[in-house]
Design a protein around this motif. Structure first.
Motif, PDB file in Angstrom:
ATOM      1  N   UNK A 328      -3.958  33.226  -2.479  1.00 25.29           N
ATOM      2  CA  UNK A 328      -4.491  34.181  -1.495  1.00 25.29           C
ATOM      3  C   UNK A 328      -3.455  34.317  -0.384  1.00 25.29           C
ATOM      4  N   UNK A 329      -3.585  35.332   0.492  1.00 27.14           N
ATOM      5  CA  UNK A 329      -2.609  35.437   1.583  1.00 27.14           C
ATOM      6  C   UNK A 329      -2.665  34.184   2.483  1.00 27.14           C
ATOM      7  N   UNK A 330      -1.526  33.501   2.597  1.00 21.11           N
ATOM      8  CA  UNK A 330      -1.480  32.244   3.369  1.00 21.11           C
ATOM      9  C   UNK A 330      -1.785  32.491   4.846  1.00 21.11           C
ATOM     10  N   UNK A 331      -1.523  33.695   5.299  1.00 20.40           N
ATOM     11  CA  UNK A 331      -1.749  33.989   6.723  1.00 20.40           C
ATOM     12  C   UNK A 331      -3.238  33.897   7.072  1.00 20.40           C
ATOM     13  N   UNK A 332      -4.099  34.257   6.115  1.00 20.77           N
ATOM     14  CA  UNK A 332      -5.547  34.154   6.364  1.00 20.77           C
ATOM     15  C   UNK A 332      -5.958  32.699   6.544  1.00 20.77           C
ATOM     16  N   UNK A 333      -5.317  31.851   5.769  1.00 19.25           N
ATOM     17  CA  UNK A 333      -5.581  30.422   5.870  1.00 19.25           C
ATOM     18  C   UNK A 333      -5.134  29.892   7.243  1.00 19.25           C
ATOM     19  N   UNK A 334      -3.982  30.373   7.686  1.00 19.66           N
ATOM     20  CA  UNK A 334      -3.467  29.965   9.010  1.00 19.66           C
ATOM     21  C   UNK A 334      -4.470  30.330  10.107  1.00 19.66           C
ATOM     22  N   UNK A 338      -6.666  27.656  12.392  1.00 22.37           N
ATOM     23  CA  UNK A 338      -6.574  27.677  13.860  1.00 22.37           C
ATOM     24  C   UNK A 338      -7.972  27.575  14.458  1.00 22.37           C
ATOM     25  N   UNK A 339      -8.912  28.297  13.850  1.00 22.88           N
ATOM     26  CA  UNK A 339     -10.297  28.211  14.305  1.00 22.88           C
ATOM     27  C   UNK A 339     -10.849  26.794  14.216  1.00 22.88           C
ATOM     28  N   UNK A 340     -10.401  26.054  13.224  1.00 20.71           N
ATOM     29  CA  UNK A 340     -10.871  24.679  13.042  1.00 20.71           C
ATOM     30  C   UNK A 340     -10.062  23.662  13.835  1.00 20.71           C
ATOM     31  N   UNK A 341      -9.035  24.144  14.565  1.00 19.79           N
ATOM     32  CA  UNK A 341      -8.275  23.212  15.390  1.00 19.79           C
ATOM     33  C   UNK A 341      -7.053  22.625  14.705  1.00 19.79           C
ATOM     34  N   UNK A 345       1.774  27.134   9.710  1.00 16.66           N
ATOM     35  CA  UNK A 345       2.562  28.372   9.658  1.00 16.66           C
ATOM     36  C   UNK A 345       2.758  28.740   8.186  1.00 16.66           C
ATOM     37  N   UNK A 346       3.071  29.992   7.917  1.00 20.67           N
ATOM     38  CA  UNK A 346       3.319  30.390   6.531  1.00 20.67           C
ATOM     39  C   UNK A 346       4.805  30.222   6.209  1.00 20.67           C
ATOM     40  N   UNK A 347       5.123  30.252   4.929  1.00 19.12           N
ATOM     41  CA  UNK A 347       6.508  30.357   4.459  1.00 19.12           C
ATOM     42  C   UNK A 347       6.440  31.355   3.313  1.00 19.12           C
ATOM     43  N   UNK A 352       1.428  27.948   2.573  1.00 24.99           N
ATOM     44  CA  UNK A 352       1.076  27.340   3.848  1.00 24.99           C
ATOM     45  C   UNK A 352       2.092  26.231   4.103  1.00 24.99           C
ATOM     46  N   UNK A 353       2.762  26.316   5.270  1.00 23.55           N
ATOM     47  CA  UNK A 353       3.810  25.324   5.566  1.00 23.55           C
ATOM     48  C   UNK A 353       3.292  24.349   6.617  1.00 23.55           C
ATOM     49  N   UNK A 354       3.441  23.066   6.322  1.00 23.14           N
ATOM     50  CA  UNK A 354       2.923  22.020   7.199  1.00 23.14           C
ATOM     51  C   UNK A 354       4.084  21.158   7.692  1.00 23.14           C
ATOM     52  N   UNK A 355       4.282  21.160   9.003  1.00 27.37           N
ATOM     53  CA  UNK A 355       5.411  20.453   9.618  1.00 27.37           C
ATOM     54  C   UNK A 355       4.922  19.619  10.804  1.00 27.37           C
TER      55      UNK A 355
END
Ligand SMILES: *Cc1c(COP(=O)(O)O)cnc(C)c1O
Length: 386
Positions: A328-334, A338-341, A345-347, A352-355
């Motif tokens: 699915x579009x990773x941006x929607x997940x981002x 954010x809503x969940x705290x 970021x996407x790549x 979904x990129x986790x740093x």
């Protein structure tokens, strides 16, 4: 208003940060798994870097490279120790570090052509945009540096087929960051090095995102036993103080003699104090081992939480540079996270990129994995109901 609209900004204003946590102007707290895009590797406001900067603020802020800068010398020694290379040049960003590398490679070899890779990212200046193998970065700006050739990433055979005496350098990321968190294979990266040796070209490794402990080594190329001629770095180098560096082998020094290259701000006392304090903490084997272990813990937690979900296609990366590929579009997940705290970021469109900061706590890694699961479960439910 009043700013060129070069960024798609999320509606979020961060007003304070400490460690892995940031707080917005509404008082809402977030786990920061962006870290300023691999910049705040020691978390927000790491005490030792803050102390070093405070001390330098009380002494002198800027001294030109017309004069001696002891902290810059010390920062260079730490970079050389951590990389096994011999000399460092300081600038102010990743793109500038790559500019320096491109200039140095051309001057040293007397050749012009540089090979880089599709889906790579090397920066936004003219030379580094030319190096970047993505049309969307280059479109609309007219003619680029004409001497770049883009090869498929992780394609060992394609590189082995190159027989061209006009190649000055091959420029490569160990893990393509912006391109989708794509780890280079050892066979591919070693083939790049062998080809450089064969052609008398320089191997330039862009560690702007992967360096400074991000993957559990000082620099990510050390996972693959490589011996690059030039390494560039920036993002995590100053813990948020803007600074970049190019590090290279001794044989290259005559091509960067006095007057050949320079930077007004590069390696000024404040930047150098930030680099020195950052590297003294990160370039320590127990710290790096810890990063590698946390990386394993995180991937394991993600696999446990997400393996039952249909929308998750892959979990990959090294150390604390992790990509979760979804269908699915990773941006929607981002947005949902954010809503969940949780800030991520996407790549590219589907990753979904986790740093997280390298100082992240195990409990925070587990919490993040659970939040990602919650968002994906909700997304799958919404899709079913749609
Ligand atoms: C971010 C990045 C750059 C560009 O760095 P800037 O500081 O934005 O100029 C170059 N290469 C890689 C691999 C990067 O991730």
């Amino acid at each position: 208003m009043s700013l060129f609209p070069t960024y798609n900004r999320f509606p979020l204003t961060i007003v304070s940060g400490e460690g892995t946590k940031v707080t917005d102007d509404q008082g809402k707290e977030y786990l920061d798994f962006v870290s300023g895009i691999a910049v705040c590797n020691l978390g927000h406001r790491p005490p030792k870097v803050q102390e070093a900067l405070q001390k330098q603020l009380d002494q002198v802020w800027h001294v030109s490279n017309l004069y001696e800068i002891p902290a810059q010398q010390k920062a260079a020694e730490l970079l050389c120790e951590g990389s096994g290379l011999d000399y460092a040049f300081f600038c102010n960003s990743g793109a500038e570090a790559n500019e320096a590398a491109i200039k140095l490679a051309r001057k040293h070899t007397g050749r012009e052509k540089i090979i880089s890779f599709k889906q790579s990212f090397h920066g936004r200046t003219f030379a580094t945009m030319s190096a970047t193998g993505q049309a969307k970065i280059q479109e609309g700006f007219g003619s680029l540096l004409q001497t770049f050739e883009y090869f498929p990433y992780n394609d060992k055979e394609a590189i082995e087929r190159v027989h061209d005496g006009s190649v000055a350098a091959i420029m490569v990321e160990v893990i393509q960051g912006e391109g989708g968190v794509i780890p280079g294979t050892t066979e591919f990266l070693q083939a790049v090095e062998a080809k450089c040796d064969e052609l008398g070209a320089l191997m330039i490794i862009d560690e702007v995102q992967t360096g400074i402990g991000r993957t559990g080594k000082t620099f990510a190329y050390q996972h693959h036993g490589l011996n690059p001629d030039i390494v560039t770095t920036a993002k995590g180098l100053g813990s948020g103080f803007p600074v970049g560096a190019m590090i290279g082998k001794e044989k290259l020094a005559p091509s960067f003699s006095a007057g050949a290259h320079g930077s007004t701000f590069g390696g000024n006392p404040l930047a150098s104090a930030a680099v020195q304090a950052t590297l003294e903490e990160i370039f320590v084997s127990s710290f790096l081992t810890d990063v590698e272990e946390k990386g394993h813990t995180f991937v394991q937690a993600l696999q446990e939480e997400l393996s039952s979900l249909n929308s998750v296609k892959d979990i990959r990366g090294k150390g604390l540079m992790i990509g979760v590929e979804v269908d699915t579009p990773a941006i929607e997940l981002v947005h949902s996270l954010r809503g969940r705290g949780l800030l991520a970021v996407v790549a590219g469109p589907n990753v979904l990129r986790l740093l997280p900061p390298l100082t992240v706590e195990t409990e925070e890694l587990q919490r993040a994995a659970a939040l990602i699961k919650a968002s994906l479960v909700e997304q799958e439910k919404n899709l079913q109901n749609a």
